[in-house]
Structures are given as C-alpha cells and as structure tokens.
Design a protein around this motif. Structure first.
Motif, PDB file in Angstrom:
ATOM      1  N   PRO A 254     -11.184  -6.494   0.029  1.00  0.00           N
ATOM      2  CA  PRO A 254     -10.495  -5.574  -0.894  1.00  0.00           C
ATOM      3  C   PRO A 254      -8.972  -5.575  -0.690  1.00  0.00           C
ATOM      4  CG  PRO A 254     -12.451  -4.527   0.003  1.00  0.00           C
ATOM      5  CD  PRO A 254     -12.279  -5.814   0.753  1.00  0.00           C
ATOM      6  N   LEU A 255      -8.527  -5.650   0.537  1.00  0.00           N
ATOM      7  CA  LEU A 255      -7.081  -5.702   0.806  1.00  0.00           C
ATOM      8  C   LEU A 255      -6.484  -7.012   0.305  1.00  0.00           C
ATOM      9  CD1 LEU A 255      -6.952  -4.329   4.464  1.00  0.00           C
ATOM     10  CD2 LEU A 255      -6.460  -3.081   2.355  1.00  0.00           C
ATOM     11  N   VAL A 256      -7.170  -8.106   0.594  1.00  0.00           N
ATOM     12  CA  VAL A 256      -6.680  -9.422   0.170  1.00  0.00           C
ATOM     13  C   VAL A 256      -6.549  -9.458  -1.352  1.00  0.00           C
ATOM     14  CG1 VAL A 256      -7.324 -11.872   0.004  1.00  0.00           C
ATOM     15  CG2 VAL A 256      -7.559 -10.665   2.189  1.00  0.00           C
ATOM     16  N   LEU A 257      -7.572  -8.956  -2.040  1.00  0.00           N
ATOM     17  CA  LEU A 257      -7.546  -8.969  -3.509  1.00  0.00           C
ATOM     18  C   LEU A 257      -6.441  -8.067  -4.041  1.00  0.00           C
ATOM     19  CD1 LEU A 257     -11.380  -8.885  -4.283  1.00  0.00           C
ATOM     20  CD2 LEU A 257      -9.811 -10.831  -4.535  1.00  0.00           C
ATOM     21  N   ALA A 258      -6.261  -6.903  -3.423  1.00  0.00           N
ATOM     22  CA  ALA A 258      -5.208  -5.983  -3.869  1.00  0.00           C
ATOM     23  C   ALA A 258      -3.835  -6.638  -3.727  1.00  0.00           C
ATOM     24  CB  ALA A 258      -5.267  -4.675  -3.071  1.00  0.00           C
ATOM     25  N   ALA A 259      -3.596  -7.210  -2.546  1.00  0.00           N
ATOM     26  CA  ALA A 259      -2.278  -7.812  -2.287  1.00  0.00           C
ATOM     27  C   ALA A 259      -2.031  -9.011  -3.192  1.00  0.00           C
ATOM     28  CB  ALA A 259      -2.175  -8.213  -0.816  1.00  0.00           C
ATOM     29  N   ALA A 260      -3.104  -9.751  -3.501  1.00  0.00           N
ATOM     30  CA  ALA A 260      -2.958 -10.963  -4.317  1.00  0.00           C
ATOM     31  C   ALA A 260      -2.899 -10.652  -5.805  1.00  0.00           C
ATOM     32  CB  ALA A 260      -4.109 -11.925  -4.027  1.00  0.00           C
TER      33      ALA A 260
ATOM     34  N   ASP B 152      -0.361   8.138   8.311  1.00  0.00           N
ATOM     35  CA  ASP B 152       0.165   8.401   6.964  1.00  0.00           C
ATOM     36  C   ASP B 152       0.103   7.147   6.091  1.00  0.00           C
ATOM     37  OD1 ASP B 152       0.618  11.018   7.444  1.00  0.00           O
ATOM     38  OD2 ASP B 152       2.823  10.860   7.622  1.00  0.00           O
ATOM     39  N   GLN B 153       0.464   6.012   6.707  1.00  0.00           N
ATOM     40  CA  GLN B 153       0.427   4.757   5.951  1.00  0.00           C
ATOM     41  C   GLN B 153      -1.008   4.384   5.573  1.00  0.00           C
ATOM     42  OE1 GLN B 153       2.662   2.477   8.861  1.00  0.00           O
ATOM     43  NE2 GLN B 153       4.446   2.361   7.503  1.00  0.00           N
ATOM     44  N   VAL B 154      -1.946   4.607   6.500  1.00  0.00           N
ATOM     45  CA  VAL B 154      -3.356   4.349   6.204  1.00  0.00           C
ATOM     46  C   VAL B 154      -3.798   5.203   5.022  1.00  0.00           C
ATOM     47  CG1 VAL B 154      -5.726   4.653   7.060  1.00  0.00           C
ATOM     48  CG2 VAL B 154      -3.999   3.592   8.528  1.00  0.00           C
ATOM     49  N   ALA B 155      -3.407   6.479   5.040  1.00  0.00           N
ATOM     50  CA  ALA B 155      -3.790   7.394   3.944  1.00  0.00           C
ATOM     51  C   ALA B 155      -3.214   6.894   2.618  1.00  0.00           C
ATOM     52  CB  ALA B 155      -3.301   8.805   4.253  1.00  0.00           C
ATOM     53  N   GLU B 156      -1.967   6.421   2.656  1.00  0.00           N
ATOM     54  CA  GLU B 156      -1.364   5.921   1.413  1.00  0.00           C
ATOM     55  C   GLU B 156      -2.087   4.672   0.911  1.00  0.00           C
ATOM     56  OE1 GLU B 156       2.893   5.299   1.469  1.00  0.00           O
ATOM     57  OE2 GLU B 156       2.861   4.459  -0.570  1.00  0.00           O
ATOM     58  N   VAL B 157      -2.418   3.765   1.840  1.00  0.00           N
ATOM     59  CA  VAL B 157      -3.165   2.564   1.437  1.00  0.00           C
ATOM     60  C   VAL B 157      -4.483   2.963   0.781  1.00  0.00           C
ATOM     61  CG1 VAL B 157      -4.435   0.549   2.310  1.00  0.00           C
ATOM     62  CG2 VAL B 157      -2.132   1.032   3.162  1.00  0.00           C
ATOM     63  N   MET B 158      -5.172   3.905   1.387  1.00  0.00           N
ATOM     64  CA  MET B 158      -6.465   4.326   0.824  1.00  0.00           C
ATOM     65  C   MET B 158      -6.289   4.921  -0.582  1.00  0.00           C
ATOM     66  SD  MET B 158      -8.828   3.341   2.864  1.00  0.00           S
ATOM     67  CE  MET B 158     -10.253   4.110   2.062  1.00  0.00           C
ATOM     68  N   ARG B 159      -5.228   5.700  -0.774  1.00  0.00           N
ATOM     69  CA  ARG B 159      -4.963   6.269  -2.113  1.00  0.00           C
ATOM     70  C   ARG B 159      -4.694   5.159  -3.121  1.00  0.00           C
ATOM     71  NH1 ARG B 159      -2.021  10.153   0.555  1.00  0.00           N
ATOM     72  NH2 ARG B 159      -0.050   9.093   0.124  1.00  0.00           N
TER      73      ARG B 159
ATOM     74  N   SER C  29       0.210  -6.749  -8.557  1.00  0.00           N
ATOM     75  CA  SER C  29       0.630  -5.422  -9.042  1.00  0.00           C
ATOM     76  C   SER C  29       1.598  -4.763  -8.045  1.00  0.00           C
ATOM     77  CB  SER C  29      -0.595  -4.533  -9.218  1.00  0.00           C
ATOM     78  OG  SER C  29      -1.118  -4.178  -7.953  1.00  0.00           O
ATOM     79  N   ALA C  30       2.306  -3.741  -8.541  1.00  0.00           N
ATOM     80  CA  ALA C  30       3.236  -3.012  -7.675  1.00  0.00           C
ATOM     81  C   ALA C  30       2.470  -2.342  -6.538  1.00  0.00           C
ATOM     82  CB  ALA C  30       4.003  -1.966  -8.495  1.00  0.00           C
ATOM     83  N   ASP C  31       1.314  -1.775  -6.861  1.00  0.00           N
ATOM     84  CA  ASP C  31       0.490  -1.136  -5.829  1.00  0.00           C
ATOM     85  C   ASP C  31       0.050  -2.154  -4.778  1.00  0.00           C
ATOM     86  OD1 ASP C  31       0.758   1.239  -7.115  1.00  0.00           O
ATOM     87  OD2 ASP C  31      -1.363   1.480  -7.650  1.00  0.00           O
ATOM     88  N   GLY C  32      -0.314  -3.329  -5.248  1.00  0.00           N
ATOM     89  CA  GLY C  32      -0.736  -4.391  -4.334  1.00  0.00           C
ATOM     90  C   GLY C  32       0.387  -4.778  -3.381  1.00  0.00           C
ATOM     91  N   ARG C  33       1.614  -4.894  -3.962  1.00  0.00           N
ATOM     92  CA  ARG C  33       2.753  -5.243  -3.102  1.00  0.00           C
ATOM     93  C   ARG C  33       3.027  -4.146  -2.090  1.00  0.00           C
ATOM     94  NH1 ARG C  33       4.676  -7.379  -7.894  1.00  0.00           N
ATOM     95  NH2 ARG C  33       5.950  -5.533  -8.339  1.00  0.00           N
ATOM     96  N   ARG C  34       2.868  -2.912  -2.549  1.00  0.00           N
ATOM     97  CA  ARG C  34       3.081  -1.769  -1.657  1.00  0.00           C
ATOM     98  C   ARG C  34       2.057  -1.790  -0.501  1.00  0.00           C
ATOM     99  NH1 ARG C  34       6.220   1.518   0.983  1.00  0.00           N
ATOM    100  NH2 ARG C  34       5.313   3.536   1.435  1.00  0.00           N
ATOM    101  N   ILE C  35       0.819  -2.098  -0.846  1.00  0.00           N
ATOM    102  CA  ILE C  35      -0.231  -2.196   0.193  1.00  0.00           C
ATOM    103  C   ILE C  35       0.142  -3.271   1.210  1.00  0.00           C
ATOM    104  CG2 ILE C  35      -2.631  -2.939   0.603  1.00  0.00           C
ATOM    105  CD1 ILE C  35      -3.399  -1.442  -1.991  1.00  0.00           C
ATOM    106  N   ALA C  36       0.574  -4.422   0.696  1.00  0.00           N
ATOM    107  CA  ALA C  36       0.967  -5.515   1.599  1.00  0.00           C
ATOM    108  C   ALA C  36       2.135  -5.093   2.487  1.00  0.00           C
ATOM    109  CB  ALA C  36       1.339  -6.752   0.784  1.00  0.00           C
ATOM    110  N   ASP C  37       3.080  -4.331   1.915  1.00  0.00           N
ATOM    111  CA  ASP C  37       4.214  -3.850   2.710  1.00  0.00           C
ATOM    112  C   ASP C  37       3.757  -2.883   3.800  1.00  0.00           C
ATOM    113  OD1 ASP C  37       5.995  -5.352   1.337  1.00  0.00           O
ATOM    114  OD2 ASP C  37       6.699  -3.731   0.013  1.00  0.00           O
TER     115      ASP C  37
ATOM    116  N   LEU D  99      -5.656   2.062  -2.922  1.00  0.00           N
ATOM    117  CA  LEU D  99      -6.886   1.292  -3.158  1.00  0.00           C
ATOM    118  C   LEU D  99      -7.808   2.014  -4.138  1.00  0.00           C
ATOM    119  CD1 LEU D  99      -7.814   0.011   0.432  1.00  0.00           C
ATOM    120  CD2 LEU D  99      -7.131  -1.404  -1.513  1.00  0.00           C
ATOM    121  N   GLU D 100      -7.835   3.348  -4.034  1.00  0.00           N
ATOM    122  CA  GLU D 100      -8.714   4.137  -4.916  1.00  0.00           C
ATOM    123  C   GLU D 100      -8.396   3.895  -6.382  1.00  0.00           C
ATOM    124  OE1 GLU D 100     -11.371   5.701  -4.453  1.00  0.00           O
ATOM    125  OE2 GLU D 100     -11.360   5.764  -2.276  1.00  0.00           O
ATOM    126  N   THR D 101      -7.098   3.839  -6.678  1.00  0.00           N
ATOM    127  CA  THR D 101      -6.704   3.699  -8.078  1.00  0.00           C
ATOM    128  C   THR D 101      -6.639   2.223  -8.504  1.00  0.00           C
ATOM    129  OG1 THR D 101      -4.375   3.771  -7.430  1.00  0.00           O
ATOM    130  CG2 THR D 101      -5.384   5.858  -8.061  1.00  0.00           C
TER     131      THR D 101
END
Lengths: 355, 355
Positions: free
Chosen positions: B270-276, B297-304, B279-287, B306-308
C-alpha cells in the motif's frame, strides 16, 4: 608464529613438519576459497557484503590480522581427508567448501549469541551490519553448504550429505549446550560434560571435515570412521586450547579481548577443572563466578587464583590427551607414510596455534 | 472468522467451500504436527523449550490466539499437492514437515531481524528466551528440515531436495531484499520490485509447499510447475494481504501491534503504490517516511493520507490479480474435479484470512 610441537603429536624428527602444515593450509585455501567466493558472489548484494566483510575479503581495517587468523583449518583437514584415501582434490574442494560455509555460519551466529562485538581484531559482522543482517547471512551460508554438497557429483554424495547433516545437528546441539551451561553454576559442571559439549560445538565439524572428502570418494567405513574420530578429537583439543587462549592469550593475536569468556559465564575447561578440583581456591572461583556476571574486581581475583592453580596445565594436558587419541585413531587407519606425516605436521601446527 | 470469498477465486457455488478448506487445514495439521513434535522433542532441551513456546505448544498464555493464528497453511498446501497427483498422504507429511520447519525458522529469525517483540499476541521467542537462543533454535530447525527430506524414502526424493534448497535460497534472498529495502527511500521502490521481493520472501516457500508432495511422488514436470506457480502466486497474495492487515488489521487478531511495519521502514505494497501514484498525497507519504523512523505524529498523518487514497483497494486488487494467476495455473494443470474444488476453497479461505 612458531610451529614447534608442544604436545609431541608429531612422529617426525625431520624439519619438514612445519613445511607440510603450511603446504596443507595453503593448498586447502587455494581449493576452497574460489568456490567460497563464487557462493558469496551469488548471494543478495547486501548478504554478499556482510559475508565478504566477515571473511576478511573487503580490504577493510587490519587485513593482516584477519588473514592470519583465518587459516581455513577445516579446508586443510578436507584436503588431508582425500589424500588419506588417495581421492582427487576436487572432492576436497567440495567438502572443504561445505564445511567452511557451515563454520562461517557458526561464527556469524556465535558472535550474536555470545554478544561478542569483536572478531579478528575488528567489529564482528553483527556489530558492523546489524543483528538482522548477520542472522540472515548465516542462514544464507548454511543453505549454500547443503546446496554445495547436494550438487556435488561423487560416488559417495548421498553418504556425504548424511555426514554433513549429522555434523551440523551435533554442532547445533553442542552450541545449545554451551549456551545452556552459561546459566548453570560452575560447580555443577563436570569435565566430562564439558567434553561432551566441546565434541558437539567444535569436534563434530572438525570430524566432518576430516571425513567428508573420503566419504565423497566412497572410502571404506573403517577409514572414514578413523578420520572422523581423529578430526573430532582434534576439534576438542582445539576448543580447549581456545579456552586457554581466552584466559591467557594475547588479545592482539586472538583478535578478542581477554576475559570475555569469564564475564559471560562461559564454562571453559580451566574454570571447570579448577572448580572441580575440590581445593579452597577452586571453591572460591566457583563462588565468584556464581549466577550474576562477575565485577571487574571479581574477574581480577579469579585470574589471580587461576594463576596459582594448575588449571591451565591440566587443561593443556587434557588437550594433549585428545590429540593423542586422535593420533592413535590415525595410526589404526594405516595411512600412506607421507600422508601420515602431513597429519602429524598439521596436528603440531594446531596444537601450538596463536602462541 | 468467516470464509466468505471476497476475491472470487472460488469456482464453487456450493456451500462446501468453507468445509473443504477446514478439512484441508485440519488434515494438514494432523499429518504434520506429529512429525514436527518428534523433531522438536529430539532437539537439545533448551532448544526444544524455545521451539515449543514458539509453536504455541507450551500451554502458556493466550493459547486460543496462538492456535487460531497457527493455521499450518503450508501443510494444507502440501496435502493438496499430493491430492493433486493422487500420491499417498505420507508424502504430504514429509513435505509439509520440511516446509513447516523452514517456515518456523523464518518466523524465529524474522522477529529478530524486524525487532518484533510480539508474535501471536505474546512475546516473540527471542524476547522471551533471548536473541541467542532464538537464533540457534532457527538454525536447529533448518537443519531438521533438510534432514527430514533427506531421510524420506520416495521416488522423487532427490528432486525434492533440490526443490527445497532452491526455495530456501529464494526465501533468504527475498528476506535480504526486504531488509535492504527498509533503508531505501519509499519513492524509489517500484511495485514490480516489491513483487520480486514478495515472490522470494513468501512466494518461494508457498510454491515449494504446493509442489513438494508431487515432486516426492515423481509427478510430471508440467503438473509440478503449475502447482509451484500457483503456490507462489498465492504466497505473494498472502504477503500483500499481510501488508494490508499490518496497516488496517485488528491487532487482537493479527497478534501484532498495528503500524509497526510503518515505523520500521517496511516497504509494504500500500505504501509503495501510494508513493508511486504521483499524487500530492503520495509524495507527502514518501516524504514523511523518509530515511529516519517516523514520529507518532507522522505515522498518524500517513495513516490519514492512506485512508483517503485508494492504496488499500489497489493493494487488494493486486492480491486478487496474483490469486487469479494462481487459479489460471491450476486450471491449466487439469486437476481432478474434487481436488480443484478443494484448491478453490483453500484459496478463498486464505484470501479473506484474519478479517
């Protein structure tokens, strides 16, 4: 490093003794290192990096010490195995590679188990690359050991696989016993229990190295048995001398800080003999090395007590006894004269190792 | 736990689907657990203790969870392997035992490598008995896996050994890649690199389990290849679903805290697909999941984020794709109708595991 025999294992009066051992160690390494490198090169790059470092092939740090310490004794035994039965050297290459891979697995995992942060004068692989990488590198090596033997084309390849499996089983059993003894009071451990442990931990793979080349060549069981027995006895002696070095060795040469065995609760033979001697000093040593790790002051006191005891001499005598038994087994096997000479030379070389 | 198919892998419309899977899992366990216990009982007592605890046989703590989680999926695959070619169950017992021993080694060592302190709702073996004991217990198990297959008397026992060796090589390679990817930036990892890793880490042993019984029976290479391929695909799907569970599963059921994969830098699909995704959210997750371990806090943001995103759905679709490929391979093999039904049932059961 000198090769003067101290245990009288050599039957030679010629000056070729040391030369024979050096030839064996050199030729064993020549046969085993190329296939060993091929195996490592085929691993995942991150595993190959860990293994190259562990094997001292990365050119990092104190290369001299690394080269000196990594003598490939087991490869030399594998070579003697084929020479003992007149089999081709390629069987020694296969047998030596398989055994060496298992040996390297055991070193990688032992350092983790024992919490040893140093090997051969530099950080142990796990301390350098992390526990996970070192655990996995060991797993990779043991699979390759099995694969090496499995793909060998030799008349006795089935029997050779059985020989290796049994040796690794016994080695792991010995390591488990070694680990279990760490948590037992010193006074409870008999010398015979120590020897049983050492036969597994070190003797089994030495025995396998000495037998495996002959097994691949489908040599007669009686000769194989003698070679295995001799190798095992040598391994036990080697372990005892390692124990002695751990207490009294030169850490510059051993590549390990002196006294770590003591601090870790290792039940090395000099300690076992001291505690079992029934003397007041022995009882005091057993008390100092109770259940908790000893303080530096307690370590210093143990070392003082050991100095005035005869534990070191008795441990060295025990090693000499195992070597004598190994020599007797070799004599029963009635080997060609020149091969028997080479055995004597290697035994002498091992019995005065790293002094 | 429900067994309702969610990926449409089953070709059945009957209500026997779940019953078939349950019979397979039960019978697989019946065949494999007794020899597994024999192997463990023969180990050094301290190793046997570690293994019994790890296998949930010690009656300690949350037995219910342990029993539920340890489904012996690979033993069920080994059973399907022999049923697929009409071979005797004893080949499934041997194959399943060997594969299960390798699987248990990988769990023991994985927990150390990943620093996972919990497994199946209680302390991991290394956390309970120490890293050294768990490392050595794993070594003991892999030797026993090889020994189990070596001592098997079957027409295809040589080929079976080759099959097992290759699978373990690939598994270690996949684990090494998994470990290496932890230290790589998320944005660098492609989905295909993930799949290559998962084929080694999880697919290889699943494929081996599905093939090994048939190999022991000397079944035709085409059938063996189909079974191996199907098993491997199933394993990849299983790993992807495991990744999904690691992010969104119920930690009560998985026996592991949610989010540990994230914190550890694991490159789950799921992380690999998000980052690849670009999308802006994907780039943010990768960052957020850069080189350093993320803060809570960063984990919580990643989870949020990923949810959307559609990462979870896309990962589940990828799993369904691997399952569909596995099903296609089984169909090519033209298995007996009832065995094909059992395959469908087990696949359905695995594809909705632990929900």
């Amino acid at each position: 490093m000198t090769h003067a025999p101290v245990y009288g294992a050599s039957l030679l009066s010629t000056s070729d003794a040391g030369a024979d051992a050096e030839e064996l160690l050199r030729r064993g390494r020549e046969l085993v290192d190329p296939p060993l490198r091929e195996v490592v090169d085929r691993l995942h790059p991150s595993m190959a990096t860990v293994c190259r470092y562990h094997l001292g092939w990365d050119g990092d740090g104190s290369q001299g010490t690394v080269q000196q310490a990594a003598k490939r004794v087991r490869a030399a035994l594998a070579l003697l195995s084929v020479r003992s039965v007149g089999a081709p050297e390629r069987f020694a290459a296969v047998a030596g590679t398989a055994v060496e891979l298992v040996h390297q697995l055991s070193l990688l995992h032992d350092d983790i188990m024992d919490g040893d942060t140093e090997r051969r004068g530099r950080p142990a692989a796990w301390a350098r690359y992390g526990t996970g990488a070192a655990v996995l590198a060991g797993d990779a090596l043991v699979v390759q050991a099995v694969a090496t033997l499995f793909h060998a084309r030799a008349p006795g390849s089935q029997a050779a696989m059985a020989e290796l499996i049994t040796a690794v089983e016994q080695m792991v059993e010995g390591q488990a016993e070694d680990l279990a003894l760490e948590h037992r009071p010193l006074g409870e451990i008999s010398a015979s229990r120590y020897v049983r442990m050492a036969r597994g931990k070190t003797g089994a793979l030495f025995g396998c190295a000495a037998a495996l080349g002959a097994v691949l060549a489908d040599a007669p069981p009686a000769v194989v048995g003698a070679l295995r027995g001799a190798g095992c006895g040598l391994g036990v002696a080697f372990q005892i001398l390692d124990d002695v070095l751990g207490l009294w060795g030169d850490s510059e040469l051993t590549g390990k800080p002196v006294g770590t065995d003591l601090t870790r609760g290792k039940k090395t033979l000099p300690l076992v003999l001291a505690a079992a001697s029934g003397s007041a000093d022995g009882r005091r040593i057993a008390d100092l090395l109770g259940t908790a790790p000893p303080t530096p002051d307690q370590v210093a006191e143990v070392m003082r007590l050991l100095e005035t005891s005869d534990s070191r001499v008795r441990a060295e005598e025990a090693a000499a006894g195992h070597i004598a038994a190994a020599v007797a087994m070799l004599d029963e096997a009635v080997l060609p004269h020149d091969v028997r000479q080479q055995w004597g030379s290697l035994i002498d070389c091992l019995s005065c190792r790293r002094r």
